[in-house]
Design an enzyme around this catalytic site. Structure first.
Site, PDB file in Angstrom:
ATOM      1  N   ASN A 286     -11.837  -1.836   1.402  1.00  0.00           N
ATOM      2  CA  ASN A 286     -12.229  -0.704   0.563  1.00  0.00           C
ATOM      3  C   ASN A 286     -12.653  -1.050  -0.859  1.00  0.00           C
ATOM      4  O   ASN A 286     -12.877  -0.163  -1.671  1.00  0.00           O
ATOM      5  CB  ASN A 286     -11.078   0.315   0.525  1.00  0.00           C
ATOM      6  CG  ASN A 286     -10.739   0.808   1.924  1.00  0.00           C
ATOM      7  OD1 ASN A 286     -11.634   1.117   2.693  1.00  0.00           O
ATOM      8  ND2 ASN A 286      -9.456   0.843   2.260  1.00  0.00           N
ATOM      9  N   THR A 287     -12.728  -2.344  -1.180  1.00  0.00           N
ATOM     10  CA  THR A 287     -13.300  -2.763  -2.464  1.00  0.00           C
ATOM     11  C   THR A 287     -14.533  -3.592  -2.123  1.00  0.00           C
ATOM     12  O   THR A 287     -14.411  -4.622  -1.446  1.00  0.00           O
ATOM     13  CB  THR A 287     -12.285  -3.612  -3.272  1.00  0.00           C
ATOM     14  OG1 THR A 287     -11.185  -2.782  -3.616  1.00  0.00           O
ATOM     15  CG2 THR A 287     -12.908  -4.173  -4.541  1.00  0.00           C
TER      16      THR A 287
ATOM     17  N   TYR B  20       3.680  -0.327   7.987  1.00  0.00           N
ATOM     18  CA  TYR B  20       3.326   0.799   7.128  1.00  0.00           C
ATOM     19  C   TYR B  20       3.156   2.045   7.992  1.00  0.00           C
ATOM     20  O   TYR B  20       3.959   2.984   7.947  1.00  0.00           O
ATOM     21  CB  TYR B  20       2.037   0.478   6.351  1.00  0.00           C
ATOM     22  CG  TYR B  20       1.597   1.533   5.349  1.00  0.00           C
ATOM     23  CD1 TYR B  20       1.812   2.890   5.568  1.00  0.00           C
ATOM     24  CD2 TYR B  20       0.946   1.186   4.171  1.00  0.00           C
ATOM     25  CE1 TYR B  20       1.418   3.853   4.654  1.00  0.00           C
ATOM     26  CE2 TYR B  20       0.544   2.149   3.243  1.00  0.00           C
ATOM     27  CZ  TYR B  20       0.784   3.473   3.505  1.00  0.00           C
ATOM     28  OH  TYR B  20       0.390   4.424   2.595  1.00  0.00           O
TER      29      TYR B  20
ATOM     30  N   GLY C  25       0.137  -2.434  13.383  1.00  0.00           N
ATOM     31  CA  GLY C  25       0.445  -1.730  14.625  1.00  0.00           C
ATOM     32  C   GLY C  25       1.860  -1.881  15.121  1.00  0.00           C
ATOM     33  O   GLY C  25       2.112  -1.780  16.323  1.00  0.00           O
TER      34      GLY C  25
ATOM     35  N   ASP D 147       3.945   1.612  -1.564  1.00  0.00           N
ATOM     36  CA  ASP D 147       4.507   1.797  -2.909  1.00  0.00           C
ATOM     37  C   ASP D 147       3.612   1.047  -3.897  1.00  0.00           C
ATOM     38  O   ASP D 147       3.980   0.028  -4.464  1.00  0.00           O
ATOM     39  CB  ASP D 147       5.947   1.266  -2.932  1.00  0.00           C
ATOM     40  CG  ASP D 147       6.684   1.626  -4.216  1.00  0.00           C
ATOM     41  OD1 ASP D 147       6.125   2.368  -5.044  1.00  0.00           O
ATOM     42  OD2 ASP D 147       7.826   1.156  -4.395  1.00  0.00           O
TER      43      ASP D 147
ATOM     44  N   SER E 203      -8.753  -6.270   1.881  1.00  0.00           N
ATOM     45  CA  SER E 203      -8.946  -4.820   1.958  1.00  0.00           C
ATOM     46  C   SER E 203     -10.416  -4.539   2.216  1.00  0.00           C
ATOM     47  O   SER E 203     -11.288  -5.141   1.578  1.00  0.00           O
ATOM     48  CB  SER E 203      -8.517  -4.155   0.655  1.00  0.00           C
ATOM     49  OG  SER E 203      -9.033  -2.828   0.626  1.00  0.00           O
TER      50      SER E 203
ATOM     51  N   ASN F 125      -4.390 -10.349  -2.049  1.00  0.00           N
ATOM     52  CA  ASN F 125      -5.120  -9.480  -1.135  1.00  0.00           C
ATOM     53  C   ASN F 125      -6.614  -9.747  -1.265  1.00  0.00           C
ATOM     54  O   ASN F 125      -7.238  -9.369  -2.257  1.00  0.00           O
ATOM     55  CB  ASN F 125      -4.790  -8.014  -1.448  1.00  0.00           C
ATOM     56  CG  ASN F 125      -5.426  -7.063  -0.450  1.00  0.00           C
ATOM     57  OD1 ASN F 125      -6.189  -7.483   0.421  1.00  0.00           O
ATOM     58  ND2 ASN F 125      -5.113  -5.785  -0.569  1.00  0.00           N
TER      59      ASN F 125
ATOM     60  N   PHE G 205      -7.663   0.779  -3.866  1.00  0.00           N
ATOM     61  CA  PHE G 205      -6.751   0.204  -4.890  1.00  0.00           C
ATOM     62  C   PHE G 205      -6.533   1.152  -6.071  1.00  0.00           C
ATOM     63  O   PHE G 205      -6.671   0.758  -7.240  1.00  0.00           O
ATOM     64  CB  PHE G 205      -7.287  -1.129  -5.434  1.00  0.00           C
ATOM     65  CG  PHE G 205      -7.301  -2.282  -4.462  1.00  0.00           C
ATOM     66  CD1 PHE G 205      -6.600  -2.232  -3.264  1.00  0.00           C
ATOM     67  CD2 PHE G 205      -8.013  -3.450  -4.757  1.00  0.00           C
ATOM     68  CE1 PHE G 205      -6.611  -3.309  -2.374  1.00  0.00           C
ATOM     69  CE2 PHE G 205      -8.027  -4.524  -3.881  1.00  0.00           C
ATOM     70  CZ  PHE G 205      -7.335  -4.441  -2.689  1.00  0.00           C
TER      71      PHE G 205
ATOM     72  N   LYS H 199      -3.302 -12.732   2.309  1.00  0.00           N
ATOM     73  CA  LYS H 199      -3.383 -11.700   3.366  1.00  0.00           C
ATOM     74  C   LYS H 199      -4.791 -11.626   3.929  1.00  0.00           C
ATOM     75  O   LYS H 199      -5.761 -11.469   3.172  1.00  0.00           O
ATOM     76  CB  LYS H 199      -2.971 -10.343   2.804  1.00  0.00           C
ATOM     77  CG  LYS H 199      -2.906  -9.245   3.878  1.00  0.00           C
ATOM     78  CD  LYS H 199      -2.171  -8.037   3.393  1.00  0.00           C
ATOM     79  CE  LYS H 199      -2.164  -6.933   4.423  1.00  0.00           C
ATOM     80  NZ  LYS H 199      -1.430  -5.748   3.960  1.00  0.00           N
TER      81      LYS H 199
ATOM     82  N   ASN I  15      -7.722   4.751   6.047  1.00  0.00           N
ATOM     83  CA  ASN I  15      -7.677   4.947   4.594  1.00  0.00           C
ATOM     84  C   ASN I  15      -8.816   4.204   3.925  1.00  0.00           C
ATOM     85  O   ASN I  15      -9.256   3.148   4.380  1.00  0.00           O
ATOM     86  CB  ASN I  15      -6.311   4.512   4.033  1.00  0.00           C
ATOM     87  CG  ASN I  15      -6.310   3.066   3.591  1.00  0.00           C
ATOM     88  OD1 ASN I  15      -6.715   2.745   2.465  1.00  0.00           O
ATOM     89  ND2 ASN I  15      -5.894   2.161   4.486  1.00  0.00           N
TER      90      ASN I  15
ATOM     91  N   ASN J  57      -4.473  -7.175   7.587  1.00  0.00           N
ATOM     92  CA  ASN J  57      -4.796  -5.940   6.882  1.00  0.00           C
ATOM     93  C   ASN J  57      -5.373  -4.928   7.897  1.00  0.00           C
ATOM     94  O   ASN J  57      -5.347  -5.177   9.108  1.00  0.00           O
ATOM     95  CB  ASN J  57      -5.816  -6.249   5.766  1.00  0.00           C
ATOM     96  CG  ASN J  57      -5.612  -5.367   4.550  1.00  0.00           C
ATOM     97  OD1 ASN J  57      -5.481  -4.150   4.684  1.00  0.00           O
ATOM     98  ND2 ASN J  57      -5.581  -5.951   3.374  1.00  0.00           N
ATOM     99  N   THR J  58      -5.894  -3.820   7.414  1.00  0.00           N
ATOM    100  CA  THR J  58      -6.487  -2.818   8.307  1.00  0.00           C
ATOM    101  C   THR J  58      -7.807  -3.331   8.886  1.00  0.00           C
ATOM    102  O   THR J  58      -8.410  -4.269   8.360  1.00  0.00           O
ATOM    103  CB  THR J  58      -6.770  -1.508   7.541  1.00  0.00           C
ATOM    104  OG1 THR J  58      -7.581  -1.810   6.405  1.00  0.00           O
ATOM    105  CG2 THR J  58      -5.481  -0.852   7.074  1.00  0.00           C
TER     106      THR J  58
ATOM    107  N   GLY K  70       0.796  -1.221   0.000  1.00  0.00           N
ATOM    108  CA  GLY K  70       0.000   0.000   0.000  1.00  0.00           C
ATOM    109  C   GLY K  70       0.823   1.262   0.000  1.00  0.00           C
ATOM    110  O   GLY K  70       0.350   2.327  -0.377  1.00  0.00           O
TER     111      GLY K  70
END
Ligand code: FMN
Length: 376
Positions: A200-201, A352, A331, A81, A198, A195, A131, A251, A127, A280-281, A79
């Site tokens: 967010n998708t 990250y 964390g 790069d 996430s 992945n 993607f 992941k 965030n 992941n988050t 995430g």
């Protein structure tokens, strides 16, 4: 010889971080993009190399995981790069490996901005990037232009590439979408991360369910075997066939129940995953400072200090319930947090958000403590 971790930490947190956090009108994504552009200019030669050499003296504890030789056990999490443009910079910043991406088969813009928020008093980030990336073909071209191919060591460290589902592709067609990315990117990776976690998708996390994950992982592992068996025409000397089948890591989200995790672990073991990346988050909003409560209402995944405890718990559970190697992430704000993930059974750690708050002093400190503990 690199600078000591303490000096790097003080230089970053006292001098550079206050400037960075205020730059670009305080927009975290804009400063992120600027830093990536600067780092993308860092190569293996010239003055930039001398600069990165300040940190490069920090070498960690060597290990072999999934057949890959890692010079240190701390890596860059996916995430940061996403476009792979800064691939040659990460070794110089103290990382023992870097996971690039997440990359999708088709280029996509991600969610509308703003979509990245700092929660400073909590040492956290929310965030909902979604993607954003230039697509697998463009990322493969970026890596080819820098001569980064599987096993050739040009980046100085092992390179993982994270692949995800294109938003516009239906979940029912996810397998062929991941396969397209895989075929384009595998020649440039030492391992591939799938992945499916996430937040967010829309619907992505449902690919962690047993049947869906079995189909996806089965297809990728079988493609890895096929590509290893045949010499890859686009990179005759350096293709994936050179080093055997590509290790494929899965992941997972920190929000799974133990029963759901059990199912993921069984599927990973049955369908040839090389290991797991946890986590992941999170969608949870626990452990935030009172001053960050307003920001907490932003949609997206939370990372950083509020995730430390849950990530450690999930890593511990996963390590207890599988023989596969685990990369622990979530964390890691201090070197001690990384050691706790190792103690919970992780073979490698990634970070990250800790890098945003701690800079290059953090991977250097993790390496130093990891080496020190090995000796004791
Ligand atoms: C802004 C941002 C973007 C991210 N993008 C990705 C991504 O594209 N793919 C992925 O697997 N994880 C992504 N992550 C999750 C991280 O890789 C990591 O799993 C998570 O942030 C927990 O680690 P941390 O607390 O060290 O940040 C992202 C995290 C942040 C903060």
């Amino acid at each position: 010889m690199g600078l000591p971790a303490g000096l790097l930490d003080a230089g970053y947190t006292r001098l550079l971080r206050p400037v960075l956090f205020r730059a670009c009108g305080g927009d975290p994504e804009a400063i992120h993009e600027l830093m990536i552009r600067v780092l993308a200019g860092f190569g293996s030669a010239g003055p930039a190399a001398a600069l990165t050499g300040l940190v490069a003296g920090s070498r960690g504890r060597r290990t072999t995981v999934a057949g890959i030789d890692f010079g240190s056990r701390v890596g860059l999490a996916a995430g940061l790069d996403k476009d792979a443009t800064a691939v040659l910079a990460w070794r110089g910043l103290g990382f023992g490996f870097a996971e690039l991406g997440t990359v999708t088969a088709r280029a996509q813009p991600g969610n509308p901005r703003p979509r990245m928020f700092r929660l400073r008093d909590s040492k956290a980030v929310i965030n909902r990037m979604g993607f954003n990336n230039p697509g697998a073909e463009a990322v493969a071209a970026t890596l080819a232009a820098r001569n980064v191919f599987r096993g050739n060591g040009v980046a100085g460290i092992p390179i993982g590439i994270s692949i995800g589902k294109t938003k516009l592709v239906e979940l029912a067609d996810a397998v062929s979408d991941y396969l397209s990315s895989y075929r384009l990117l595998a020649p440039h990776a030492d391992y591939v991360a799938v992945n499916v976690s996430s937040p967010n998708t829309p619907g992505l996390r449902s690919l962690q369910d047993g049947g869906a994950l079995a189909d996806l992982l089965g297809a990728l592992v079988s493609e890895a075997a096929t590509m290893a068996a045949e010499s890859h025409p686009s990179v005759p000397e350096r293709g994936p066939g050179r080093c055997g089948p590509m290790p494929i890591f899965v992941k997972v989200a920190p929000d799974l129940t133990w029963a759901q995790l059990d199912e993921v672990l069984a599927t990973c073991a049955d369908h040839g995953a090389a290991g797991l990346i946890a986590t992941n988050t999170t969608l949870a909003r626990d452990g935030l400072a009172a001053s960050d409560q307003t920001r907490a209402a932003e949609a997206g995944g939370l990372s950083g200090a509020p995730l430390t405890r849950r990530a450690r718990e999930v890593v511990g559970y996963v390590c207890e319930h599988t023989d596969l190697p685990v990369m622990g992430v979530g964390g890691v704000i201090t070197a001690a947090d990384a050691m706790a993930l190792f103690d919970a059974g992780a073979s490698l750690v990634q970070l990250y958000t800790g890098f945003i708050y701690g800079g290059p002093g953090l991977p250097a400190a993790v390496n130093a403590l990891d080496v020190e503990r090995q000796g004791s």
